[in-house]
Design a protein around this motif. Sequence first.
Motif, PDB file in Angstrom:
ATOM      1  N   VAL A 153     -12.431  -4.472   4.350  1.00  0.00           N
ATOM      2  CA  VAL A 153     -12.888  -3.130   3.964  1.00  0.00           C
ATOM      3  C   VAL A 153     -11.815  -2.105   4.259  1.00  0.00           C
ATOM      4  O   VAL A 153     -11.443  -1.292   3.416  1.00  0.00           O
ATOM      5  N   TYR A 186      -8.628  -2.595   2.111  1.00  0.00           N
ATOM      6  CA  TYR A 186      -8.899  -2.249   0.719  1.00  0.00           C
ATOM      7  C   TYR A 186      -8.957  -0.738   0.552  1.00  0.00           C
ATOM      8  O   TYR A 186      -8.306  -0.167  -0.326  1.00  0.00           O
ATOM      9  N   HIS A 187      -9.722  -0.091   1.416  1.00  0.00           N
ATOM     10  CA  HIS A 187      -9.817   1.376   1.377  1.00  0.00           C
ATOM     11  C   HIS A 187      -8.452   2.015   1.535  1.00  0.00           C
ATOM     12  O   HIS A 187      -8.084   2.930   0.805  1.00  0.00           O
ATOM     13  N   MET A 188      -7.741   1.505   2.532  1.00  0.00           N
ATOM     14  CA  MET A 188      -6.486   2.132   2.906  1.00  0.00           C
ATOM     15  C   MET A 188      -5.496   2.061   1.743  1.00  0.00           C
ATOM     16  O   MET A 188      -4.949   3.082   1.327  1.00  0.00           O
ATOM     17  N   GLU A 223      -6.115   1.514  -1.347  1.00  0.00           N
ATOM     18  CA  GLU A 223      -6.572   2.254  -2.513  1.00  0.00           C
ATOM     19  C   GLU A 223      -6.247   3.742  -2.351  1.00  0.00           C
ATOM     20  O   GLU A 223      -5.768   4.391  -3.279  1.00  0.00           O
ATOM     21  N   ASP A 224      -6.528   4.246  -1.155  1.00  0.00           N
ATOM     22  CA  ASP A 224      -6.220   5.657  -0.907  1.00  0.00           C
ATOM     23  C   ASP A 224      -4.725   5.921  -1.029  1.00  0.00           C
ATOM     24  O   ASP A 224      -4.301   6.880  -1.679  1.00  0.00           O
ATOM     25  N   TYR A 225      -3.936   5.067  -0.387  1.00  0.00           N
ATOM     26  CA  TYR A 225      -2.490   5.237  -0.453  1.00  0.00           C
ATOM     27  C   TYR A 225      -2.003   5.182  -1.896  1.00  0.00           C
ATOM     28  O   TYR A 225      -1.194   6.005  -2.326  1.00  0.00           O
ATOM     29  N   GLU A 273      -0.940   9.544   8.183  1.00  0.00           N
ATOM     30  CA  GLU A 273      -1.820   8.735   7.330  1.00  0.00           C
ATOM     31  C   GLU A 273      -1.865   7.293   7.826  1.00  0.00           C
ATOM     32  O   GLU A 273      -2.919   6.669   7.824  1.00  0.00           O
ATOM     33  N   GLY A 282      -4.985   5.254   9.168  1.00  0.00           N
ATOM     34  CA  GLY A 282      -5.330   3.963   8.579  1.00  0.00           C
ATOM     35  C   GLY A 282      -5.552   2.922   9.649  1.00  0.00           C
ATOM     36  O   GLY A 282      -6.531   2.167   9.628  1.00  0.00           O
ATOM     37  N   SER A 284      -8.704   3.298  11.567  1.00  0.00           N
ATOM     38  CA  SER A 284      -9.919   2.899  10.855  1.00  0.00           C
ATOM     39  C   SER A 284     -10.397   1.516  11.280  1.00  0.00           C
ATOM     40  O   SER A 284     -11.601   1.245  11.264  1.00  0.00           O
TER      41      SER A 284
END
Lengths: 534, 534
Positions: free
Chosen positions: B250, B253-255, B257-259, B271, B275, B278
């Motif tokens: 999770v 994937y989030h990280m 995607e955000d980047y 950042e 990350g 998180s």
Amino acid sequence: MYVKQTTARSDSLAQPDLFSSESHFGAIVPNKQPAELLPGEPIHHESVHGREGEGHESTEHGGIKVIKVDFEEVETPFIIALWIFCASLAKIGFHMAPKLSHIFPESCLLILVGLVIGLLLNYTQSVHVSPLTPKTFFHFMLPPIILDAGYFMPNRLFFNNLGTILLFAVIGTLWNTFSIGLSLYGLGFTGIFGGDVAEHLTLLPTLLFSALISAVDPVAVLAVFEEIHVNEVLYIVVFGESLLNDAVTVVLYHMFEDYATMGENQIDTMEIVKGIASFPVVALGGTAIGIIWGFLTGFVTRFTNHVRVIEPIFIFVMAYLSYLCAETFHMSGILAVTFCGITMKNYVQANISQKSQCTVKYAMKMLSSSAETIIFMFLGVSTIHDEHNANVWFIIFTILFCTVYRIIGTIVLSALANKFRLHKLGRVDQFVMSYGGLRGAVAFALVLLIKEEAVNKNNELRKMFITTTIAVIYFTVFLQGITIKPLVCWLKVKRAEKRKPTMNERIHERLMDHTMVVLESIVGQTGHYKLRDK
Amino acid sequence: MYVKQTTARSDSLAQPDLFSSESHFGAIVPNKQPAELLPGEPIHHESVHGREGEGHESTEHGGIKVIKVDFEEVETPFIIALWIFCASLAKIGFHMAPKLSHIFPESCLLILVGLVIGLLLNYTQSVHVSPLTPKTFFHFMLPPIILDAGYFMPNRLFFNNLGTILLFAVIGTLWNTFSIGLSLYGLGFTGIFGGDVAEHLTLLPTLLFSALISAVDPVAVLAVFEEIHVNEVLYIVVFGESLLNDAVTVVLYHMFEDYATMGENQIDTMEIVKGIASFPVVALGGTAIGIIWGFLTGFVTRFTNHVRVIEPIFIFVMAYLSYLCAETFHMSGILAVTFCGITMKNYVQANISQKSQCTVKYAMKMLSSSAETIIFMFLGVSTIHDEHNANVWFIIFTILFCTVYRIIGTIVLSALANKFRLHKLGRVDQFVMSYGGLRGAVAFALVLLIKEEAVNKNNELRKMFITTTIAVIYFTVFLQGITIKPLVCWLKVKRAEKRKPTMNERIHERLMDHTMVVLESIVGQTGHYKLRDK
């Protein structure tokens, strides 16, 4: 209690299907309020899962956030789960106060809790959730309750009393509908309801209303009668009636709605013939669909002996499919599920494993119990949101007619039934039967479904019907529901026996049954023995 | 099989929520076809229940119809019920052909059935239903499977091997993600993937893809490992890894995607720190939410002794609420449900009645089994509808890297783990662990959720990721799933013992545990005994 976001939503995705309010029901339109967001809470339009939707956010806020709150995407399942949870908690609560639950039936308490929640939601203006839509009720809450009733129906008792049950379900419901409807219509001419209403209270809308208010409700009857433990015959007659009258109610409701929409002058003989022809079609069609699916379930479960774990799935899914099939063809879904349960039971129980039987039994009880809990709680919540139009005289006379005509109907039909019954229905039985004619959520869901075209495009009339229906439901569930237990004690109604029949009794009973079938065959008479015997 | 109506629909009501296709997923857009209506079938826009919607019709057709067909209003529940029914029938079918089910694992057969259905739907162009949306998967299908896993988790075994499991779940997943991602990225410079792709295959999209392809899938692992019966230690290590790596996946994937959405030049130290922060938040947050709900369930079930019938409801609903809570805060829902199940089990089982225990057990197995069945079938169906972009070299190298790096990771981490383990992981164990690293529906759902912004607004790259993910899933589920059973036999992997421990063994084991806790306390060392001991 829960965070809500009533932001503008993108099409179908964000709008919860189960709880969606349809504006043409009028009755349950949520007061949409401006969004009250959690501080710093992002608004997503396309977000679907926690793993998605950060794109917008990060560009807005300029980076990753270590903790994010994103309620909207899990809103629908969350709210449903929360309702079930609260309802179950409420149910526990009652049993912690034994005095309370001794006086009030559970259904009353649940409605009261619903009322309180409704008031709170109304007060905080967070009426985002408009719970009991007719769609939710008919598609998701009614089927498990009816399946539970059908599957655990005492077949023997049911078929023994089928004649009486049908008499009450068909003739009784017709009698109630027409007597209540015509009386209210006639009373309208006296002007007692006020000029404005009297003007629009034409024959067909009145009959439409009386059709839905006449139906004895299976959910309410089950909830009350399971607590008072009257003898089986009385129970099966009242409960059987409430199940089987569904077909009559569906047809009458449809028919009068169509007639009312068409206008009185358009109705010719052909229409009336078609209306009458609907009765057997809806009733027998629903029954046939149920029996077919029941046999199919029995057939399929023959092959599950290697995959025991999915046996319960078949039973639930196939019964549900029978309901949906019947509804698709506008047959009686209640009859379909009832007979699906009755038919499948014998075959299924022989086919599936002991463990699956246990699962089916308790899962079914669990589902029906939670559906029942939610129905009564939602009934309370929905009361608050409705647009009301309380016409006191109309309410009083509706309740009066409902009570009086039910008593008259019961006395006349019992006299008729007693001519053919071995076990006669006595005065006390008749009283309990009249008194147990509770109205409930089915009537409420039906009244919400009335369209404006069917009530002479007069929304006030529609609102008056809604308010009156709620009043009748409250009257029967509260007054009759609370007093029936002391009355049953006072009148010394024969109670149910708790003990199981001994092996000996059961063998003899079975033997007698088979002998009777033979005797009937010899005499050339077909009675209920043949029907029941399988 | 069923009537379909793809007429113009009124906003949220008619559009089925569960099966709605969201256009920005691209991958599963149904080919909307002109409506093929039944002869004389009315089209409703507002119809909600069978008891409603005759108004339009009767004015159009000029009267009541004795038989009406009205499918649209029951469409959503009907289709869902029908899918479950068909999936269960397919499952029965396999067991009727014992030869087939001996060679193929059930998951493979279900995917094949799904493929056939998908082809049929595609051929008849009746692709109205686009089944496996990521939303459906994450909200409705994953939770029951994980709850089943958590609730019936062998606590002792799990906590005994927690260190090893965490090592593989955290370090192993990180290793896989970065090694696969960087290798693919490096390979992109050689131009082997073709000029067009290489241009857009920048670092962050590649890492995003490698993050989702690295996660071992709990559903696939369960499906395969439950059939091969390896010894408990091996099973718990692989299965535990697949559960606990969810948090890592999770976050990664989030990280990424955000980047990727932000663009490479926008990423600063802050950042990256956020990350990394998180990881503990998502993992520990999910675990904490699960444990809290687990204790709450234990607490609530203390008061249900008067209303036994709703005990199972609490267990299901509260576990589900823990999942939804975790998802709301973007924590790991899988971890929440797993630990909710682990925590509640001991308390709940002591509180609820024997019958409720039976219901919970089999209802849980039933739900997870049907969810699993549907996931694999939908995986097959969804394959057909996807817009594909098959880059053969990319697929080959992804599969190669997945396999090779998993083997390397397993060898290195096992060596590390063996330093602290009493029960060493041998060569054969390591082989099964690498070979059992199956990918499945979680990866598929995640790849569908990739937004265009995250892949340099290049839809071809997105499609290539989808096709590659499907290829990897098929490779692991089919090739590894089918061959793992013969290999396990051939390598003489220690199998699971079937017998239950005797009373004597259990008492001694318990005694030893408590003694060990005391000894550890005396020595001043806190090992896993303390953690597990409750």
